[in-house]
Write a protein that holds these residues in place. Structure first.
Motif, PDB file in Angstrom:
ATOM      1  N   ALA A   1       3.179  22.747   2.291  1.00  0.00           N
ATOM      2  CA  ALA A   1       2.810  21.267   2.982  1.00  0.00           C
ATOM      3  C   ALA A   1       4.012  20.766   3.877  1.00  0.00           C
ATOM      4  CB  ALA A   1       2.626  20.229   2.043  1.00  0.00           C
ATOM      5  N   TRP A   2       3.721  20.702   5.246  1.00  0.00           N
ATOM      6  CA  TRP A   2       4.633  20.239   6.269  1.00  0.00           C
ATOM      7  C   TRP A   2       4.794  18.903   6.249  1.00  0.00           C
ATOM      8  CZ3 TRP A   2       7.960  23.711   7.453  1.00  0.00           C
ATOM      9  CH2 TRP A   2       7.477  25.308   7.473  1.00  0.00           C
ATOM     10  N   GLY A   3       4.027  17.966   6.078  1.00  0.00           N
ATOM     11  CA  GLY A   3       3.530  16.581   6.477  1.00  0.00           C
ATOM     12  C   GLY A   3       4.939  15.876   6.245  1.00  0.00           C
ATOM     13  N   ASP A   4       5.324  15.985   4.720  1.00  0.00           N
ATOM     14  CA  ASP A   4       6.536  15.279   4.361  1.00  0.00           C
ATOM     15  C   ASP A   4       7.949  15.386   4.921  1.00  0.00           C
ATOM     16  OD1 ASP A   4       4.748  13.954   2.777  1.00  0.00           O
ATOM     17  OD2 ASP A   4       5.683  14.499   0.950  1.00  0.00           O
ATOM     18  N   MET A   5       7.889  16.721   5.326  1.00  0.00           N
ATOM     19  CA  MET A   5       9.350  17.165   6.094  1.00  0.00           C
ATOM     20  C   MET A   5       9.023  16.431   7.439  1.00  0.00           C
ATOM     21  SD  MET A   5       9.748  20.770   4.693  1.00  0.00           S
ATOM     22  CE  MET A   5       8.367  21.115   4.280  1.00  0.00           C
ATOM     23  N   ARG A   6       7.906  16.580   8.004  1.00  0.00           N
ATOM     24  CA  ARG A   6       7.581  15.882   9.378  1.00  0.00           C
ATOM     25  C   ARG A   6       8.135  14.426   9.291  1.00  0.00           C
ATOM     26  NH1 ARG A   6       2.891  14.812   9.414  1.00  0.00           N
ATOM     27  NH2 ARG A   6       3.102  12.560   9.922  1.00  0.00           N
ATOM     28  N   ASN A   7       7.369  13.864   8.351  1.00  0.00           N
ATOM     29  CA  ASN A   7       7.635  12.351   8.284  1.00  0.00           C
ATOM     30  C   ASN A   7       9.336  12.047   8.232  1.00  0.00           C
ATOM     31  OD1 ASN A   7       7.709   9.615   7.067  1.00  0.00           O
ATOM     32  ND2 ASN A   7       5.623   9.883   6.441  1.00  0.00           N
ATOM     33  N   CYS A   8       9.923  12.887   7.354  1.00  0.00           N
ATOM     34  CA  CYS A   8      11.490  12.504   7.198  1.00  0.00           C
ATOM     35  C   CYS A   8      12.091  12.817   8.584  1.00  0.00           C
ATOM     36  CB  CYS A   8      12.060  13.630   6.190  1.00  0.00           C
ATOM     37  SG  CYS A   8      11.415  13.026   4.264  1.00  0.00           S
ATOM     38  N   ILE A   9      11.714  13.977   9.209  1.00  0.00           N
ATOM     39  CA  ILE A   9      12.209  14.103  10.582  1.00  0.00           C
ATOM     40  C   ILE A   9      12.060  12.982  11.281  1.00  0.00           C
ATOM     41  CG2 ILE A   9      12.467  15.615  12.456  1.00  0.00           C
ATOM     42  CD1 ILE A   9      11.998  17.961  10.672  1.00  0.00           C
ATOM     43  N   ASN A  10      10.899  12.436  11.629  1.00  0.00           N
ATOM     44  CA  ASN A  10      10.547  11.253  12.309  1.00  0.00           C
ATOM     45  C   ASN A  10      11.403  10.161  12.416  1.00  0.00           C
ATOM     46  OD1 ASN A  10       8.490  12.632  13.808  1.00  0.00           O
ATOM     47  ND2 ASN A  10       6.737  11.673  12.498  1.00  0.00           N
ATOM     48  N   GLN A  11      11.655   9.830  11.034  1.00  0.00           N
ATOM     49  CA  GLN A  11      12.544   8.724  10.682  1.00  0.00           C
ATOM     50  C   GLN A  11      13.889   8.661  10.925  1.00  0.00           C
ATOM     51  OE1 GLN A  11      11.352   5.937   7.351  1.00  0.00           O
ATOM     52  NE2 GLN A  11       9.685   7.337   6.748  1.00  0.00           N
ATOM     53  N   LEU A  12      14.324  10.006  11.478  1.00  0.00           N
ATOM     54  CA  LEU A  12      15.739  10.291  11.478  1.00  0.00           C
ATOM     55  C   LEU A  12      16.014  10.421  13.068  1.00  0.00           C
ATOM     56  CD1 LEU A  12      16.530  12.679   8.557  1.00  0.00           C
ATOM     57  CD2 LEU A  12      17.676  10.648   9.015  1.00  0.00           C
ATOM     58  N   ILE A  13      15.183  10.331  13.769  1.00  0.00           N
ATOM     59  CA  ILE A  13      15.020  10.472  15.347  1.00  0.00           C
ATOM     60  C   ILE A  13      15.566   9.303  15.673  1.00  0.00           C
ATOM     61  CG2 ILE A  13      13.841  10.805  17.472  1.00  0.00           C
ATOM     62  CD1 ILE A  13      11.757  12.552  15.763  1.00  0.00           C
ATOM     63  N   THR A  14      16.812   9.661  16.275  1.00  0.00           N
ATOM     64  CA  THR A  14      17.457   8.342  17.174  1.00  0.00           C
ATOM     65  C   THR A  14      17.338   8.237  18.790  1.00  0.00           C
ATOM     66  OG1 THR A  14      19.397   9.748  17.198  1.00  0.00           O
ATOM     67  CG2 THR A  14      19.438   8.330  15.505  1.00  0.00           C
ATOM     68  N   GLU A  15      16.927   9.341  19.176  1.00  0.00           N
ATOM     69  CA  GLU A  15      16.920   9.042  20.657  1.00  0.00           C
ATOM     70  C   GLU A  15      15.610   9.530  21.029  1.00  0.00           C
ATOM     71  OE1 GLU A  15      19.687  11.662  22.607  1.00  0.00           O
ATOM     72  OE2 GLU A  15      21.309  11.335  21.102  1.00  0.00           O
ATOM     73  N   PRO A  16      14.873   8.689  21.567  1.00  0.00           N
ATOM     74  CA  PRO A  16      13.302   8.730  21.783  1.00  0.00           C
ATOM     75  C   PRO A  16      13.308   9.784  22.938  1.00  0.00           C
ATOM     76  CG  PRO A  16      13.462   6.455  21.439  1.00  0.00           C
ATOM     77  CD  PRO A  16      14.981   7.139  21.578  1.00  0.00           C
ATOM     78  N   SER A  17      12.703  10.903  22.948  1.00  0.00           N
ATOM     79  CA  SER A  17      12.559  11.756  24.247  1.00  0.00           C
ATOM     80  C   SER A  17      10.978  12.332  24.348  1.00  0.00           C
ATOM     81  CB  SER A  17      13.594  12.871  23.795  1.00  0.00           C
ATOM     82  OG  SER A  17      13.095  13.619  22.659  1.00  0.00           O
ATOM     83  N   ILE A  18      10.969  13.075  25.340  1.00  0.00           N
ATOM     84  CA  ILE A  18       9.657  13.989  25.248  1.00  0.00           C
ATOM     85  C   ILE A  18       9.428  14.674  24.179  1.00  0.00           C
ATOM     86  CG2 ILE A  18       8.139  15.602  26.608  1.00  0.00           C
ATOM     87  CD1 ILE A  18       8.344  13.071  28.149  1.00  0.00           C
ATOM     88  N   SER A  19      10.429  15.487  23.577  1.00  0.00           N
ATOM     89  CA  SER A  19      10.525  16.233  22.448  1.00  0.00           C
ATOM     90  C   SER A  19       9.718  15.481  21.264  1.00  0.00           C
ATOM     91  CB  SER A  19      11.614  16.952  22.137  1.00  0.00           C
ATOM     92  OG  SER A  19      12.197  17.793  23.274  1.00  0.00           O
TER      93      SER A  19
ATOM     94  N   MET B   1       8.351  12.644  21.434  1.00  0.00           N
ATOM     95  CA  MET B   1       6.903  12.144  21.481  1.00  0.00           C
ATOM     96  C   MET B   1       5.905  13.150  21.226  1.00  0.00           C
ATOM     97  SD  MET B   1       7.562  10.007  24.918  1.00  0.00           S
ATOM     98  CE  MET B   1       5.938   9.651  25.243  1.00  0.00           C
ATOM     99  N   MET B   2       6.371  14.476  21.439  1.00  0.00           N
ATOM    100  CA  MET B   2       5.402  15.674  21.266  1.00  0.00           C
ATOM    101  C   MET B   2       5.174  15.699  19.762  1.00  0.00           C
ATOM    102  SD  MET B   2       6.514  18.673  23.807  1.00  0.00           S
ATOM    103  CE  MET B   2       6.026  19.992  22.711  1.00  0.00           C
ATOM    104  N   PHE B   3       6.673  15.829  19.041  1.00  0.00           N
ATOM    105  CA  PHE B   3       6.383  16.020  17.601  1.00  0.00           C
ATOM    106  C   PHE B   3       5.793  15.102  16.891  1.00  0.00           C
ATOM    107  CE2 PHE B   3       8.770  16.280  13.508  1.00  0.00           C
ATOM    108  CZ  PHE B   3       8.454  17.609  13.171  1.00  0.00           C
ATOM    109  N   GLU B   4       5.757  13.912  17.346  1.00  0.00           N
ATOM    110  CA  GLU B   4       5.000  12.761  16.707  1.00  0.00           C
ATOM    111  C   GLU B   4       3.640  12.630  17.048  1.00  0.00           C
ATOM    112  OE1 GLU B   4       7.359   9.002  16.288  1.00  0.00           O
ATOM    113  OE2 GLU B   4       9.268  10.204  16.917  1.00  0.00           O
ATOM    114  N   TYR B   5       3.361  13.155  18.094  1.00  0.00           N
ATOM    115  CA  TYR B   5       1.722  13.009  18.733  1.00  0.00           C
ATOM    116  C   TYR B   5       0.687  13.433  17.789  1.00  0.00           C
ATOM    117  CZ  TYR B   5      -2.104  13.307  21.709  1.00  0.00           C
ATOM    118  OH  TYR B   5      -3.264  12.824  22.260  1.00  0.00           O
ATOM    119  N   ARG B   6      -0.222  12.598  17.582  1.00  0.00           N
ATOM    120  CA  ARG B   6      -1.461  12.528  16.713  1.00  0.00           C
ATOM    121  C   ARG B   6      -2.586  12.645  17.742  1.00  0.00           C
ATOM    122  NH1 ARG B   6      -1.942  12.650  11.167  1.00  0.00           N
ATOM    123  NH2 ARG B   6      -0.081  11.777  10.761  1.00  0.00           N
ATOM    124  N   PHE B   7      -3.403  13.842  17.552  1.00  0.00           N
ATOM    125  CA  PHE B   7      -4.621  13.825  18.153  1.00  0.00           C
ATOM    126  C   PHE B   7      -5.731  13.025  17.586  1.00  0.00           C
ATOM    127  CE2 PHE B   7      -2.814  18.123  18.472  1.00  0.00           C
ATOM    128  CZ  PHE B   7      -2.790  18.422  19.971  1.00  0.00           C
TER     129      PHE B   7
END
Length: 296
Positions: A56-74, A76-82
């Motif tokens: 399951a990748w979701g919890d790791m993705r969530n942790c990375i999301n909360q550690l992003i300090t500089e908003p970027s295209i990358s 925004m892509m990583f956090e994008y939900r269809f």
């Protein structure tokens, strides 16, 4: 002494709770490690596991999301939900990116490190295991259920939990625990975020053997539901200690003084809630609590 450069902190858990904790540990950079639960079978993650397999990748993705300090295209892509109709509705692009790397036979930890590098995240994110496994639980009536979502919905109280199949812990998780000056359990969903990594014998053993580390349990600020909500704080602490081979929890951090917990454990009452959302931990208050603890 610069605590951020001289002390190593490991936090164990999953989902929003661990993400919050790791955001509080951001100043520690690569001296902070999150050991993340990989047994989720709900939402986008559950759908991907059902058709693609894998952890399951979701919890790791969530942790990375909360550690992003500089908003970027990358980021925004990583956090994008269809959104919309069809197969992609509700899927998170970050989950799909990590699944794609897994399908390319990139080791799960290396896949996470690639994403961390892309998003300039210094804190280490380590999956509890790199092998697919599900949470199973035995009720006091003798009924076994499989899957995190099923465990959360159980109407009977639990006797025990296991992982099925039995899988090895990541060696990086074990070595991080062996080197830690402080090991943090929680906050987060007790049965489905905090307990799964502790069910891996190597992780429980590594915590038990590291006697120099302070083992800290951080209480939730809002009540849980389902079987975890019916457990007393003492039962939760006892479950953790049992999984860690009877290693005593050195400190419990929370906002509500519980006389029974205080009698049996070193309970420290400290303000932890966010000013505008009292059910959520404040990153700065969490950070200060851990720094104070390591300064003693």
């Amino acid at each position: 002494m610069n605590i951020y450069q001289n002390k190593k902190v490991v936090a164990v858990g999953g989902g929003h709770g661990l993400g919050r904790m790791l955001a509080a540990l951001k100043e520690f950079g690569s001296n902070a490690t999150g050991i993340v639960t990989t047994t989720d079978n709900g939402g986008s993650t559950g759908r991907i596991r059902l058709c693609q397999g894998g952890i399951a990748w979701g919890d790791m993705r969530n942790c990375i999301n909360q550690l992003i300090t500089e908003p970027s295209i990358s980021s925004m892509m990583f956090e994008y939900r269809f959104r919309g109709a069809g197969e992609l509705d509700g899927h998170n692009l970050g989950n799909l990116m990590l699944t794609a790397l897994d399908n390319l036979s990139v080791r799960p930890l290396e896949a996470i490190n690639l994403i961390r590098d892309m998003l300039k995240v210094d804190v280490n994110i380590v999956p509890m295991t790199e092998h697919p496994s599900d949470l199973t639980a035995l009720s006091k009536e003798g009924v076994w259920v499989t899957g995190e979502t099923s465990v959360d919905e159980m109407e009977q109280d639990l006797l025990r939990m296991d992982l099925s199949p039995e899988v090895p812990a990541t060696k990086e998780a074990v070595s991080a625990l062996e080197d830690a000056d402080c090991i943090i359990l929680g906050p987060g969903s007790f049965l489905t975020s905090i307990m799964p990594p502790l069910l891996l014998p190597e992780i429980g053993r590594a915590i038990a053997n590291n006697t120099k580390a302070k083992l800290v349990f951080i209480e939730n600020l809002s009540p849980e539901y389902g079987p975890a909500g019916r457990m007393t704080p003492q039962e939760k602490l006892q479950w953790c200690e049992r999984a860690c081979q009877a290693r005593k929890i050195d400190l419990v951090l929370g906002e509500d003084n519980n006389p029974v917990v205080t009698e049996q454990w070193n309970y420290v009452k400290t303000p932890l809630a966010s000013a505008n959302r009292d059910w959520r931990h404040d990153r700065n208050k969490l950070q200060q609590a851990i720094v104070d603890l390591l300064s003693e």
